[in-house]
Design a protein around this motif. Structure first.
Motif, PDB file in Angstrom:
ATOM      1  N   MET A  21      40.345  28.871  35.458  1.00  0.00           N
ATOM      2  CA  MET A  21      41.210  28.858  37.370  1.00  0.00           C
ATOM      3  C   MET A  21      41.602  27.098  37.746  1.00  0.00           C
ATOM      4  N   LEU A  27      47.749  30.188  41.765  1.00  0.00           N
ATOM      5  CA  LEU A  27      47.488  31.339  42.110  1.00  0.00           C
ATOM      6  C   LEU A  27      49.129  32.298  42.288  1.00  0.00           C
ATOM      7  N   PRO A  28      48.898  33.533  41.719  1.00  0.00           N
ATOM      8  CA  PRO A  28      47.796  34.167  40.927  1.00  0.00           C
ATOM      9  C   PRO A  28      47.421  34.523  39.684  1.00  0.00           C
ATOM     10  N   THR A  31      43.806  35.119  38.113  1.00  0.00           N
ATOM     11  CA  THR A  31      42.912  35.782  38.096  1.00  0.00           C
ATOM     12  C   THR A  31      44.072  37.409  36.817  1.00  0.00           C
ATOM     13  N   ALA A  78      39.125  39.011  43.258  1.00  0.00           N
ATOM     14  CA  ALA A  78      40.241  38.499  43.728  1.00  0.00           C
ATOM     15  C   ALA A  78      41.399  38.768  44.001  1.00  0.00           C
ATOM     16  N   LEU A  79      41.803  39.968  43.257  1.00  0.00           N
ATOM     17  CA  LEU A  79      43.031  40.566  42.397  1.00  0.00           C
ATOM     18  C   LEU A  79      43.652  41.005  43.579  1.00  0.00           C
ATOM     19  N   GLU A  82      44.385  38.248  46.542  1.00  0.00           N
ATOM     20  CA  GLU A  82      45.446  37.829  46.211  1.00  0.00           C
ATOM     21  C   GLU A  82      46.331  38.336  46.498  1.00  0.00           C
ATOM     22  N   THR A  83      46.331  39.971  46.449  1.00  0.00           N
ATOM     23  CA  THR A  83      47.466  40.341  46.732  1.00  0.00           C
ATOM     24  C   THR A  83      47.514  40.589  48.411  1.00  0.00           C
ATOM     25  N   HIS A  85      46.401  38.114  49.829  1.00  0.00           N
ATOM     26  CA  HIS A  85      47.616  36.694  50.019  1.00  0.00           C
ATOM     27  C   HIS A  85      49.152  36.758  50.812  1.00  0.00           C
ATOM     28  N   PHE A  98      52.467  41.944  41.010  1.00  0.00           N
ATOM     29  CA  PHE A  98      51.296  41.710  40.749  1.00  0.00           C
ATOM     30  C   PHE A  98      50.245  42.384  40.470  1.00  0.00           C
ATOM     31  N   SER A  99      50.237  43.358  41.600  1.00  0.00           N
ATOM     32  CA  SER A  99      49.102  44.461  41.420  1.00  0.00           C
ATOM     33  C   SER A  99      48.988  45.025  40.601  1.00  0.00           C
ATOM     34  N   SER A 102      49.257  43.696  36.922  1.00  0.00           N
ATOM     35  CA  SER A 102      47.868  43.936  36.552  1.00  0.00           C
ATOM     36  C   SER A 102      46.986  44.682  35.688  1.00  0.00           C
TER      37      SER A 102
END
Length: 121
Positions: A21, A27-28, A31, A78-79, A82-83, A85, A98-99, A102
């Protein structure tokens, strides 16, 4: 003794996650990195150690590395945050990439770790 293995691995995993980090403050990205790297590590170590030292793996290795280190290093919470956000910021497309990215990359990394371990055995 099981609690000690999990705690020791968890402490190391949490410190490593914090280091990632610090190195990737945007971000992200942090993660994504820890989830993919942790999946690669778990796939490799799980296959290699379970094949090479099955007794140690079942007795303590899975707790130390799987539950402890990888459990603290990687994080689904955290995933998810952050998704959220990204969705709140109106970046729906980026949130989905992103999700889903990941998840796909982490599963692929897990398999890559297994393939790497098999190559060494």
């Amino acid at each position: 003794m099981a609690v000690i293995w999990v705690a020791a691995g968890g402490a190391a995993g949490a410190v490593c996650r914090y280091a990632v980090m610090l190195l990737t403050p945007r971000l992200p990205i942090a993660t994504l990195i820890v989830n993919v790297a942790g999946s690669l590590l778990l796939g490799f170590v799980w296959h290699y150690c379970a094949t090479r030292w099955p007794g140690w793996w079942q007795a303590s290795g899975a707790l130390l590395i799987g539950t402890g280190f990888c459990g603290a290093f990687t994080t689904m919470s955290a995933l998810a945050l952050e998704t959220r956000h990204l969705l709140d910021a109106g970046a729906t497309g980026l949130a989905m990439v992103f999700s889903l990215g990941s998840l796909v990359l982490s599963v692929a990394a897990l398999y890559a770790g297994i393939v790497m371990a098999r190559a060494l055995l």
